[in-house]
Write an enzyme that holds these catalytic residues in place. Structure first.
Site, PDB file in Angstrom:
ATOM      1  N   GLN A  38      -4.853  -7.531  -6.918  1.00 18.83           N
ATOM      2  CA  GLN A  38      -4.153  -8.323  -7.328  1.00 18.83           C
ATOM      3  C   GLN A  38      -4.230  -9.933  -6.845  1.00 18.83           C
ATOM      4  OE1 GLN A  38      -0.832  -5.632  -5.879  1.00 18.83           O
ATOM      5  NE2 GLN A  38       0.105  -6.507  -7.951  1.00 18.83           N
ATOM      6  N   HIS A  58     -10.737  -5.027 -18.718  1.00 20.85           N
ATOM      7  CA  HIS A  58     -11.770  -5.487 -19.583  1.00 20.85           C
ATOM      8  C   HIS A  58     -11.867  -4.638 -20.814  1.00 20.85           C
ATOM      9  CE1 HIS A  58     -13.870  -7.174 -15.924  1.00 20.85           C
ATOM     10  NE2 HIS A  58     -12.915  -7.810 -16.304  1.00 20.85           N
ATOM     11  N   ASP A  71      -9.510 -10.930 -12.821  1.00 24.84           N
ATOM     12  CA  ASP A  71     -10.855 -11.526 -12.703  1.00 24.84           C
ATOM     13  C   ASP A  71     -10.926 -12.633 -11.778  1.00 24.84           C
ATOM     14  OD1 ASP A  71     -11.705  -9.646 -14.392  1.00 24.84           O
ATOM     15  OD2 ASP A  71     -12.454 -10.998 -15.980  1.00 24.84           O
ATOM     16  N   ARG A  96       0.024  -7.908   5.604  1.00 22.95           N
ATOM     17  CA  ARG A  96      -0.565  -6.712   5.264  1.00 22.95           C
ATOM     18  C   ARG A  96      -1.270  -7.047   3.865  1.00 22.95           C
ATOM     19  NH1 ARG A  96       2.381  -2.063   1.544  1.00 22.95           N
ATOM     20  NH2 ARG A  96       0.421  -0.665   1.197  1.00 22.95           N
ATOM     21  N   HIS A 141      -5.474   0.564  -2.373  1.00 21.54           N
ATOM     22  CA  HIS A 141      -4.272   0.036  -3.088  1.00 21.54           C
ATOM     23  C   HIS A 141      -4.926  -0.155  -4.671  1.00 21.54           C
ATOM     24  CE1 HIS A 141      -0.353  -2.281  -2.603  1.00 21.54           C
ATOM     25  NE2 HIS A 141      -0.576  -2.164  -4.110  1.00 21.54           N
ATOM     26  N   ASN A 185      -1.627   3.653  -0.516  1.00 21.13           N
ATOM     27  CA  ASN A 185      -0.441   2.857  -0.956  1.00 21.13           C
ATOM     28  C   ASN A 185       0.144   3.714  -2.111  1.00 21.13           C
ATOM     29  OD1 ASN A 185       1.242   0.604  -0.768  1.00 21.13           O
ATOM     30  ND2 ASN A 185       0.544   0.459  -2.990  1.00 21.13           N
ATOM     31  N   ASN A 326       8.132   2.260   0.941  1.00 21.19           N
ATOM     32  CA  ASN A 326       8.201   1.005   0.040  1.00 21.19           C
ATOM     33  C   ASN A 326       9.470   1.514  -1.073  1.00 21.19           C
ATOM     34  OD1 ASN A 326       5.730   0.295   0.684  1.00 21.19           O
ATOM     35  ND2 ASN A 326       4.605   0.692  -1.027  1.00 21.19           N
ATOM     36  N   TYR A 328      12.032  -0.417  -4.290  1.00 20.84           N
ATOM     37  CA  TYR A 328      12.135  -1.339  -5.133  1.00 20.84           C
ATOM     38  C   TYR A 328      13.587  -1.052  -5.959  1.00 20.84           C
ATOM     39  CZ  TYR A 328       7.623  -3.265  -4.353  1.00 20.84           C
ATOM     40  OH  TYR A 328       6.733  -3.813  -3.699  1.00 20.84           O
TER      41      TYR A 328
END
Length: 504
Positions: A38, A58, A71, A96, A141, A185, A326, A328
């Site tokens: 990321q 891609h 990229d 992290r 990850h 993760n 985690n 959200y």
């Protein structure tokens, strides 16, 4: 107002007042997080070979909202000093980040170590330590080497051994300085979401069989990496190894839906957690029976959920030092009504295995991501769920954050409110529910490539200018708020943050 209603209002107000005066315990640590694909960029330079996300973006850019890729992303491969400076400005206790498997090991195996990749991670680790910031490394990850995906990826049981070899390289290279490791993760995203929608599993769509092969192999890969550290490196390096799970609370729509909600929690989190964190080990018995029953009804000769051998069960059981958590969002859950269709199959909309529908409450606010609805109480309920299921296990909140649209800019009051409201629930979980929580991680340190959303949603405490070749980072109001929380141990929003011109 009825007398009982007045009591409820008073209790809610009292609870909120108490939370605003609660403090995080001594030794509690605050951090922020990113992941390699990321933020790093440099996708094909300095010896790095393709990951599954390189291949996916891609070859199938239509799966990304804006057709973009990682990229270049935040160009953290070259701008790593800026990331360290940001972490220092915030006063983080830890940062992290994840290792890119194909950057460090371009053949996917330990026969070749990429020295440029090693140098990058050495610089990042050493630079953080020089600033007094603890590095927490996630081994995996989601950016699996494409070479391993070509051999089946997470559905191939050999990946358990491949991951153990990878973990050994990481311990050898960085274990003298890195004392906290996250093996994998969000296995839920890799397996349950991945094999349902095809994106996080490199385009492979097989929720009936692939998901469960993936789940078992992820559990065993984590267990192998933990056992390796425990046997060969713990005495020398004195570190810890855990795994990070994504949880979203499944609230029963009515009393009649409480049983289905319990089974859904087993299905979405228990399959990943129970083999490692429960005293008895193995699969959670309720959902194990459901999958076996469904498999037989479908004509399978055995359960689609692969069984553990006794040796595997013992290997996985107790293979942890902490529970990475985690959170959200949440959902409401109910049984499918007679004559009702499940609709388009999606782990965020339904659970086919349980014939259950997932919905959102009309009172929940929505963040920028299509799947993201705000329910702060869900984090507290899930923290208590982990304690109730697995005892007084140490929990480190390894991700929690809020998405906004690019046009929101730096004045991100909604993100501040999200953090404040969720930190309040964490405090209540610590002080009232006696949950053993030792750390909190904001997602994310900087804006990044947000997987299928590309660059159309932002999670960063710092805004990144993706039109700038140097990817300039600028603090948002939420960065100032989070810094204040760390400095003062107070979650309330200072009045001065209504003025964005305040310096960080």
């Amino acid at each position: 107002m009825a007398p009982w209603a007045a009591v409820v209002v008073w209790l809610l107000a009292e609870s909120a007042w108490c939370a605003s005066h609660l403090k995080f315990p001594s030794g509690f640590k605050f951090g922020a997080a990113t992941s390699a694909y990321q933020v790093e960029g440099a996708w094909n330079t300095s010896g790095k070979t393709p990951s599954t996300w390189d291949t996916l973006t891609h070859n199938r850019p239509q799966l990304i909202t804006d057709g973009s890729s990682g990229d270049v992303a935040c160009d953290s491969y070259h701008q790593w000093k800026d990331d360290i400076q940001i972490a220092s400005e915030l006063g983080l206790d830890f940062y992290r980040f994840s290792i890119s498997w194909p950057r460090l090991m371009p053949t996917s195996f330990p026969d070749e170590i990429n020295e440029d990749g090693r140098r990058y991670y050495d610089n990042l680790i050493n630079g953080l330590l020089d600033k007094g910031i603890e590095p927490i490394i996630t081994m995996y990850h989601w950016d699996l080497p494409q070479r391993l995906q070509d051999h089946g990826g997470w559905s191939n049981p050999l990946i358990v051994e491949w991951f153990e070899e990878y973990a050994r390289v990481l311990y050898k290279l960085f274990g003298d300085r890195v004392k906290n490791w996250v093996t994998i993760n969000e296995p839920f995203t890799i397996c349950t979401i991945g094999y349902a929608i095809g994106a996080f599993s490199s385009g492979v769509h097989d929720p009936e069989v692939g998901t469960y092969l993936c789940i078992k192999n992820v559990v065993m890969a984590h267990a192998k990496a933990w056992r390796l550290y425990h046997k060969e490196y713990r005495k020398q390096f004195k570190g810890r190894v855990g795994i990070s799970h994504q949880l979203f609370y499944l609230h029963p729509t009515s009393e009649e839906d409480e049983e289905i909600a319990s089974l859904a929690h087993e299905h979405y989190y228990g399959l990943y957690s129970h083999p490692v964190f429960s005293k008895e080990g193995g699969w959670p018995p309720g959902i194990e029976k459901v999958i076996e029953k469904n498999s037989k009804m479908q004509g399978f000769t055995r359960s689609r959920l692969p069984a553990f051998t006794d040796e595997e069960k013992e290997l996985a059981k107790g293979a942890y030092d902490f529970y990475g958590f985690n959170y959200y969002t949440s959902r409401k859950i109910r049984r499918r009504r007679d004559g009702e269709s499940l609709g388009q199959l999606s782990p965020m909309r339904n659970i086919k295995e349980l014939d259950a529908i997932l919905e959102v409450d009309r009172g929940w606010d929505r963040a920028a991501c299509f799947w993201f609805y705000v329910y702060p109480e869900g984090i507290r309920k899930l923290l208590s769920w982990v304690k109730n299921q697995y005892g007084d296990v140490e929990i480190v909140i390894t991700e929690n954050g809020y998405s906004t649209k690019p046009e929101s800019g730096s004045n991100d009051y909604d993100r501040i409110k999200y953090y404040r409201d969720h930190l309040e629930q964490v405090l209540l979980a610590i002080h009232e529910d006696k949950v053993n929580i030792t750390g909190y991680t904001a997602w994310s340190l900087i804006d990044n490539f947000e997987w299928n959303d590309g660059y159309t949603t932002k999670f960063g405490l710092y805004e990144v200018n993706f039109d700038d070749p140097n990817r300039q980072r600028t603090p948002r109001a939420s960065a100032k708020y989070y810094k204040n929380v760390i400095q003062t141990n107070n979650i309330e929003i200072p009045k001065k943050f209504s003025t964005i011109t305040d310096e960080l």
